[in-house]
Design a protein around this motif. Structure first.
Motif, mmCIF file in Angstrom:
data_model
loop_
_atom_site.group_PDB
_atom_site.id
_atom_site.type_symbol
_atom_site.label_atom_id
_atom_site.label_comp_id
_atom_site.label_asym_id
_atom_site.label_seq_id
_atom_site.Cartn_x
_atom_site.Cartn_y
_atom_site.Cartn_z
ATOM 1 N N ALA A 142 0.820 -1.215 0.000
ATOM 2 C CA ALA A 142 0.000 0.000 0.000
ATOM 3 C C ALA A 142 0.854 1.265 0.000
ATOM 4 C CB ALA A 142 -0.928 -0.003 1.213
ATOM 5 N N GLY A 143 2.173 1.093 0.081
ATOM 6 C CA GLY A 143 3.074 2.236 0.068
ATOM 7 C C GLY A 143 3.412 2.785 1.430
ATOM 8 N N THR A 144 3.159 2.013 2.482
ATOM 9 C CA THR A 144 3.378 2.449 3.859
ATOM 10 C C THR A 144 4.672 1.865 4.403
ATOM 11 O OG1 THR A 144 1.004 2.618 4.290
ATOM 12 C CG2 THR A 144 2.435 2.350 6.206
ATOM 13 N N ARG A 145 5.465 2.709 5.048
ATOM 14 C CA ARG A 145 6.639 2.236 5.789
ATOM 15 C C ARG A 145 6.184 1.703 7.142
ATOM 16 N NH1 ARG A 145 9.161 7.922 5.748
ATOM 17 N NH2 ARG A 145 7.072 8.435 4.990
ATOM 18 N N VAL A 146 6.820 0.638 7.627
ATOM 19 C CA VAL A 146 6.382 -0.019 8.855
ATOM 20 C C VAL A 146 7.504 0.001 9.885
ATOM 21 C CG1 VAL A 146 5.393 -2.105 9.863
ATOM 22 C CG2 VAL A 146 4.874 -1.507 7.482
ATOM 23 N N VAL A 147 7.143 0.387 11.102
ATOM 24 C CA VAL A 147 8.100 0.508 12.200
ATOM 25 C C VAL A 147 7.627 -0.361 13.357
ATOM 26 C CG1 VAL A 147 9.246 2.111 13.772
ATOM 27 C CG2 VAL A 147 8.563 2.886 11.495
ATOM 28 N N ALA A 148 8.546 -1.098 13.978
ATOM 29 C CA ALA A 148 8.216 -1.907 15.150
ATOM 30 C C ALA A 148 8.887 -1.327 16.378
ATOM 31 C CB ALA A 148 8.670 -3.356 14.948
ATOM 32 N N SER A 149 8.216 -1.433 17.522
ATOM 33 C CA SER A 149 8.769 -0.969 18.792
ATOM 34 C C SER A 149 9.380 -2.153 19.533
ATOM 35 C CB SER A 149 7.674 -0.342 19.656
ATOM 36 O OG SER A 149 7.049 0.721 18.968
ATOM 37 N N VAL A 150 10.615 -1.956 20.031
ATOM 38 C CA VAL A 150 11.338 -3.025 20.717
ATOM 39 C C VAL A 150 11.990 -2.468 21.970
ATOM 40 C CG1 VAL A 150 11.768 -4.236 18.538
ATOM 41 C CG2 VAL A 150 13.486 -2.651 19.431
ATOM 42 N N THR A 151 12.321 -3.369 22.883
ATOM 43 C CA THR A 151 12.940 -2.936 24.142
ATOM 44 C C THR A 151 14.225 -3.685 24.457
ATOM 45 O OG1 THR A 151 11.705 -4.516 25.529
ATOM 46 C CG2 THR A 151 10.647 -2.391 25.068
ATOM 47 N N SER A 152 14.689 -4.524 23.547
ATOM 48 C CA SER A 152 15.902 -5.307 23.783
ATOM 49 C C SER A 152 16.496 -5.730 22.455
ATOM 50 C CB SER A 152 15.581 -6.552 24.612
ATOM 51 O OG SER A 152 14.818 -7.477 23.844
ATOM 52 N N VAL A 153 17.718 -6.246 22.510
ATOM 53 C CA VAL A 153 18.360 -6.770 21.306
ATOM 54 C C VAL A 153 17.562 -7.950 20.762
ATOM 55 C CG1 VAL A 153 20.424 -7.921 20.417
ATOM 56 C CG2 VAL A 153 20.652 -5.919 21.917
ATOM 57 N N ALA A 154 17.111 -8.829 21.650
ATOM 58 C CA ALA A 154 16.356 -10.004 21.198
ATOM 59 C C ALA A 154 15.084 -9.593 20.468
ATOM 60 C CB ALA A 154 16.017 -10.896 22.392
ATOM 61 N N GLU A 155 14.379 -8.610 21.000
ATOM 62 C CA GLU A 155 13.167 -8.145 20.331
ATOM 63 C C GLU A 155 13.502 -7.474 19.002
ATOM 64 O OE1 GLU A 155 10.116 -7.441 24.086
ATOM 65 O OE2 GLU A 155 11.038 -5.692 23.134
ATOM 66 N N ALA A 156 14.614 -6.746 18.948
ATOM 67 C CA ALA A 156 15.017 -6.089 17.710
ATOM 68 C C ALA A 156 15.284 -7.109 16.611
ATOM 69 C CB ALA A 156 16.253 -5.239 17.958
ATOM 70 N N VAL A 157 15.976 -8.180 16.941
ATOM 71 C CA VAL A 157 16.277 -9.224 15.963
ATOM 72 C C VAL A 157 14.982 -9.875 15.476
ATOM 73 C CG1 VAL A 157 17.397 -11.461 15.637
ATOM 74 C CG2 VAL A 157 18.597 -9.623 16.854
ATOM 75 N N ALA A 158 14.062 -10.144 16.407
ATOM 76 C CA ALA A 158 12.784 -10.750 16.034
ATOM 77 C C ALA A 158 11.979 -9.816 15.142
ATOM 78 C CB ALA A 158 11.989 -11.102 17.291
ATOM 79 N N ALA A 159 11.983 -8.524 15.461
ATOM 80 C CA ALA A 159 11.229 -7.565 14.664
ATOM 81 C C ALA A 159 11.815 -7.428 13.270
ATOM 82 C CB ALA A 159 11.208 -6.209 15.362
ATOM 83 N N ALA A 160 13.123 -7.388 13.174
ATOM 84 C CA ALA A 160 13.774 -7.251 11.865
ATOM 85 C C ALA A 160 13.396 -8.399 10.940
ATOM 86 C CB ALA A 160 15.282 -7.175 12.044
ATOM 87 N N ALA A 161 13.202 -9.573 11.505
ATOM 88 C CA ALA A 161 12.872 -10.747 10.698
ATOM 89 C C ALA A 161 11.491 -10.667 10.064
ATOM 90 C CB ALA A 161 12.975 -12.005 11.559
ATOM 91 N N THR A 162 10.628 -9.763 10.548
ATOM 92 C CA THR A 162 9.287 -9.631 9.970
ATOM 93 C C THR A 162 9.268 -8.693 8.770
ATOM 94 O OG1 THR A 162 8.608 -7.771 11.385
ATOM 95 C CG2 THR A 162 8.277 -10.012 12.255
ATOM 96 N N GLY A 163 10.403 -8.056 8.461
ATOM 97 C CA GLY A 163 10.480 -7.216 7.280
ATOM 98 C C GLY A 163 10.139 -5.752 7.493
ATOM 99 N N VAL A 164 10.116 -5.293 8.748
ATOM 100 C CA VAL A 164 9.810 -3.886 9.005
ATOM 101 C C VAL A 164 10.943 -2.994 8.502
ATOM 102 C CG1 VAL A 164 8.331 -4.409 10.974
ATOM 103 C CG2 VAL A 164 10.777 -3.992 11.353
ATOM 104 N N ASP A 165 10.660 -1.711 8.385
ATOM 105 C CA ASP A 165 11.602 -0.768 7.802
ATOM 106 C C ASP A 165 12.481 -0.067 8.831
ATOM 107 O OD1 ASP A 165 10.563 -0.733 4.895
ATOM 108 O OD2 ASP A 165 8.762 -0.395 6.088
ATOM 109 N N ALA A 166 12.055 -0.015 10.072
ATOM 110 C CA ALA A 166 12.799 0.685 11.112
ATOM 111 C C ALA A 166 12.302 0.199 12.468
ATOM 112 C CB ALA A 166 12.633 2.201 10.997
#
Length: 346
Positions: A142-166
């Protein structure tokens, strides 16, 4: 990724008004709208002024819990209801407690996703969990950039795997709800924010993922913001720093409490919503943090009429006075002046 190194955080429950977001944009910050607790129809109305302004902006969504409460948590919820009833608060629902629809439990997630796919916005950010990859992909189409909120390195790695942009990297010093979604890092009542601060957390996440990062949590002045950017963030997100602004929709009781020297500490508590959140320590936090179960959003709906009654009575001792650890630095006045002060110091 973002048009400014300063982001106006999405603060749900009426705090982030359209006026706040538009004023932040005019002052040179990147604005977010808060979709939490809104129906799709209310969100569409909330977004209309931002769409009309033609600005680059974001919308924050709560990722819902899909599974029912575990039996121990459900039992703890009943005990907590009895605890609050015994305390005699005005407004507490009687009987079995409030009736909660499935749409309320999921914060109208499906309806709001359909709205944002049918009428896309520039950015969607997610908190309290990760969206399925299929949803991330649909938003991208749809042309939307997607951002995930994380609180740790482990969450950041998990979020990155879903294809978010930031990623928004939120430290435990942040006011309001923790974005944590992995049990191993979810803070409990009275939890300390952990070693270091947002600077150290951003640096740790920067070493683990290659996505653009936004630092959040305990950023009360330009010097801290500059240090977060130096640690590898592309922007910082301000929440508590904007709470007392003229455009903020926070209750006057809340704004005044942030400036009152009678409040001397913040604490992480589940007492108001069933999800870990940092607030000024008042009577409610002191009395009920220990008994509050991990049951969001059930506790939120249980205490909502209680909090409304407290606000109507001017009783700040029973209100959720969300505040980050740098709350003393929060200034009143126009949003533009607050943001200008940060931008000048970077």
């Amino acid at each position: 990724m973002f048009s400014s190194p300063i982001i106006a955080a999405p603060m749900a429950g009426g705090t982030t008004t359209a006026a706040l977001a538009l004023a932040a944009d005019r002052a040179g910050a990147f604005p977010f709208a808060a979709a939490g607790y809104k129906t799709a129809e209310a969100l569409a109305e909330h977004l209309a002024p931002l769409r009309a302004a033609g600005t680059d902006f974001g919308v924050n969504l709560f990722v819902p819990r899909r599974e029912p409460l575990a039996a121990p948590d459900a039992a703890a919820l009943l005990r907590y209801r009895d605890e609050l009833a015994a305390a005699g608060y005005d407004g507490l629902p009687g009987g079995a407690g409030p009736t909660i629809t499935n749409e309320q439990l999921t914060d109208f997630w499906d309806e709001k996703i359909q709205l944002l796919l049918a009428d896309p916005v520039p950015v969607v950010s997610l908190t309290f969990g990760l969206a399925p990859e299929s949803v991330v992909q649909a938003l991208h189409r749809a042309g939307t950039r997607v951002v995930a909120s994380v609180t740790s390195v482990a969450e950041a790695v998990a979020a990155a795997a879903t294809g978010v942009d930031a990623l928004v990297v939120q430290h435990g010093n942040a006011g309001g709800h923790s974005a944590a979604f992995l049990p191993a890092v979810s803070p409990g009542p009275g939890a300390s924010p952990g070693p270091g601060g947002v600077v150290e957390l951003v640096a740790a996440v920067r070493a683990a993922v290659v996505l653009p990062l936004v630092g959040a949590g305990g950023i009360g002045d330009a010097a801290t913001a500059k240090a977060v950017l130096s640690a590898g963030a592309v922007a910082v997100q301000l929440g508590t720093a904007l709470l007392r602004s003229e455009e903020s929709g926070a209750r006057a009781l809340h704004k005044d409490a942030l400036a009152d020297p009678a409040f001397t500490a913040t604490a992480v508590t589940r007492a108001f919503t069933g999800k870990a959140a940092r607030a000024l320590v008042n009577d409610f936090v002191s009395r009920h943090s220990a008994g509050a179960p991990e049951a969001y959003p059930e506790v939120h709906f249980l205490t909502a009429p209680l909090r409304a009654a407290a606000a109507a009575a001017g009783d700040r001792e029973a209100l959720n006075l969300w505040a980050g650890t740098s709350w003393r630095q929060a200034q009143d006045g126009p949003v533009a002046d607050i943001i200008e002060g940060f931008l000048k110091g970077l």
